[in-house]
Design a protein around this motif. Sequence first.
Motif, PDB file in Angstrom:
ATOM      1  N   UNK A 182      47.208  22.937 -26.358  1.00  0.00           N
ATOM      2  CA  UNK A 182      48.026  23.775 -27.226  1.00  0.00           C
ATOM      3  C   UNK A 182      49.375  23.099 -27.386  1.00  0.00           C
ATOM      4  N   UNK A 183      49.711  22.729 -28.609  1.00  0.00           N
ATOM      5  CA  UNK A 183      50.976  22.041 -28.857  1.00  0.00           C
ATOM      6  C   UNK A 183      51.868  22.953 -29.693  1.00  0.00           C
ATOM      7  N   UNK A 184      52.966  23.388 -29.097  1.00  0.00           N
ATOM      8  CA  UNK A 184      53.867  24.320 -29.767  1.00  0.00           C
ATOM      9  C   UNK A 184      55.050  23.544 -30.340  1.00  0.00           C
ATOM     10  N   UNK A 185      55.078  23.471 -31.657  1.00  0.00           N
ATOM     11  CA  UNK A 185      56.073  22.680 -32.357  1.00  0.00           C
ATOM     12  C   UNK A 185      55.354  21.812 -33.368  1.00  0.00           C
ATOM     13  N   UNK A 186      55.809  21.850 -34.596  1.00  0.00           N
ATOM     14  CA  UNK A 186      55.147  21.112 -35.673  1.00  0.00           C
ATOM     15  C   UNK A 186      56.105  20.042 -36.168  1.00  0.00           C
ATOM     16  N   UNK A 187      56.087  18.879 -35.507  1.00  0.00           N
ATOM     17  CA  UNK A 187      57.021  17.805 -35.816  1.00  0.00           C
ATOM     18  C   UNK A 187      56.377  16.475 -35.453  1.00  0.00           C
ATOM     19  N   UNK A 188      57.125  15.402 -35.574  1.00  0.00           N
ATOM     20  CA  UNK A 188      56.566  14.079 -35.309  1.00  0.00           C
ATOM     21  C   UNK A 188      56.101  13.933 -33.867  1.00  0.00           C
ATOM     22  N   UNK A 189      56.846  14.509 -32.921  1.00  0.00           N
ATOM     23  CA  UNK A 189      56.439  14.432 -31.526  1.00  0.00           C
ATOM     24  C   UNK A 189      55.071  15.080 -31.333  1.00  0.00           C
ATOM     25  N   UNK A 190      54.911  16.260 -31.912  1.00  0.00           N
ATOM     26  CA  UNK A 190      53.659  17.001 -31.763  1.00  0.00           C
ATOM     27  C   UNK A 190      52.479  16.215 -32.324  1.00  0.00           C
ATOM     28  N   UNK A 191      52.654  15.635 -33.488  1.00  0.00           N
ATOM     29  CA  UNK A 191      51.558  14.912 -34.123  1.00  0.00           C
ATOM     30  C   UNK A 191      51.187  13.648 -33.361  1.00  0.00           C
ATOM     31  N   UNK A 192      52.185  12.945 -32.820  1.00  0.00           N
ATOM     32  CA  UNK A 192      51.873  11.746 -32.048  1.00  0.00           C
ATOM     33  C   UNK A 192      51.166  12.101 -30.742  1.00  0.00           C
ATOM     34  N   UNK A 193      51.609  13.167 -30.085  1.00  0.00           N
ATOM     35  CA  UNK A 193      50.940  13.616 -28.872  1.00  0.00           C
ATOM     36  C   UNK A 193      49.497  13.981 -29.176  1.00  0.00           C
ATOM     37  N   UNK A 194      49.297  14.743 -30.247  1.00  0.00           N
ATOM     38  CA  UNK A 194      47.951  15.182 -30.616  1.00  0.00           C
ATOM     39  C   UNK A 194      47.022  13.995 -30.862  1.00  0.00           C
ATOM     40  N   UNK A 195      47.510  12.997 -31.580  1.00  0.00           N
ATOM     41  CA  UNK A 195      46.680  11.834 -31.892  1.00  0.00           C
ATOM     42  C   UNK A 195      46.233  11.099 -30.642  1.00  0.00           C
ATOM     43  N   UNK A 196      47.076  11.116 -29.629  1.00  0.00           N
ATOM     44  CA  UNK A 196      46.794  10.305 -28.452  1.00  0.00           C
ATOM     45  C   UNK A 196      46.135  11.054 -27.301  1.00  0.00           C
ATOM     46  N   UNK A 197      45.881  12.349 -27.469  1.00  0.00           N
ATOM     47  CA  UNK A 197      45.117  13.083 -26.458  1.00  0.00           C
ATOM     48  C   UNK A 197      43.852  13.688 -27.046  1.00  0.00           C
ATOM     49  N   UNK A 198      43.546  13.311 -28.296  1.00  0.00           N
ATOM     50  CA  UNK A 198      42.435  13.951 -29.003  1.00  0.00           C
ATOM     51  C   UNK A 198      41.102  13.764 -28.293  1.00  0.00           C
ATOM     52  N   UNK A 199      40.931  12.676 -27.553  1.00  0.00           N
ATOM     53  CA  UNK A 199      39.663  12.416 -26.870  1.00  0.00           C
ATOM     54  C   UNK A 199      39.557  13.123 -25.517  1.00  0.00           C
ATOM     55  N   UNK A 200      40.628  13.758 -25.087  1.00  0.00           N
ATOM     56  CA  UNK A 200      40.656  14.350 -23.744  1.00  0.00           C
ATOM     57  C   UNK A 200      40.373  15.847 -23.728  1.00  0.00           C
ATOM     58  N   UNK A 201      40.324  16.488 -24.912  1.00  0.00           N
ATOM     59  CA  UNK A 201      40.160  17.938 -24.960  1.00  0.00           C
ATOM     60  C   UNK A 201      39.125  18.331 -26.000  1.00  0.00           C
ATOM     61  N   UNK A 202      38.478  19.487 -25.773  1.00  0.00           N
ATOM     62  CA  UNK A 202      37.480  19.975 -26.726  1.00  0.00           C
ATOM     63  C   UNK A 202      38.099  20.283 -28.081  1.00  0.00           C
ATOM     64  N   UNK A 203      39.349  20.721 -28.035  1.00  0.00           N
ATOM     65  CA  UNK A 203      40.013  21.128 -29.271  1.00  0.00           C
ATOM     66  C   UNK A 203      41.518  21.020 -29.095  1.00  0.00           C
ATOM     67  N   UNK A 204      42.204  20.707 -30.185  1.00  0.00           N
ATOM     68  CA  UNK A 204      43.665  20.669 -30.176  1.00  0.00           C
ATOM     69  C   UNK A 204      44.191  21.611 -31.248  1.00  0.00           C
TER      70      UNK A 204
END
Length: 234
Positions: free
Chosen positions: A7-29
């Motif tokens: 769960x990523x709270x915040x819709x900004x560049x930090x959030x998107x970069x984090x999401x891209x780099x943990x996408x393989x570690x969780x069932x859903x982002x």
Amino acid sequence: MKNRVALIFGYNDYALEIAKNIVDSYNKIYIYSLQSEQDTVKNSSEFEIRSFDLSDKWDDINEFVDIKNSIAFCVLEDNAENIFLTISLRSSFPDLNIIALSNNKETANKLQMAGANRVIPLVQTTAEMIAEMMEKPIVKEVFHNILFENSTLKIAQIRINGTNSYIGKEIIELDWDKKYGVIALSIMYENMRNEFIYSSIIKHYRVKEGDSFVIVGYETDIKEFEKIVGSECD
């Protein structure tokens, strides 16, 4: 069935970069966006964007999230909002692993008091660096350990002062890892432009007073390094 999610709270560049780099570690982002953020970042179809309000009770999260095996990132750009969000999430989910991003030491202390399991200090170049850093397997591993493990490694930004011997030397000559046990990740010039430290185009750049380096190392090594070459940036 409840899922292991991020769960990523915040819709900004930090959030998107984090999401891209943990996408393989969780069932859903899921990226949760305040209304005020939605006009500043282009939508990414790769991730589901949900709206939220700081007054939300989070009842719906309990219905589909395996809390004990999931993670939350608090990356709101407003410090006060980020602290309030952390308090709210910790109050609702005692077992949730919460990672919060902070842009100064005072806020970091408040986030820890608010219930964050781990607080990651931000430097001005972080969002732009992550994508480049992740292309290097060893850097990706280090970054993952700093975020997700109980690691004693820290990230710091050190500004070069006018008295150290590295001024005038080329980037390729730096031997900080051998002498001081720290690894440089990126350089930020006085004009705020930044470069990944291992980029071929800056190997022969000569260090100047006022340059800042983002480094990784153990806290004791970073403090010793700071005494020798410059000052730590908040």
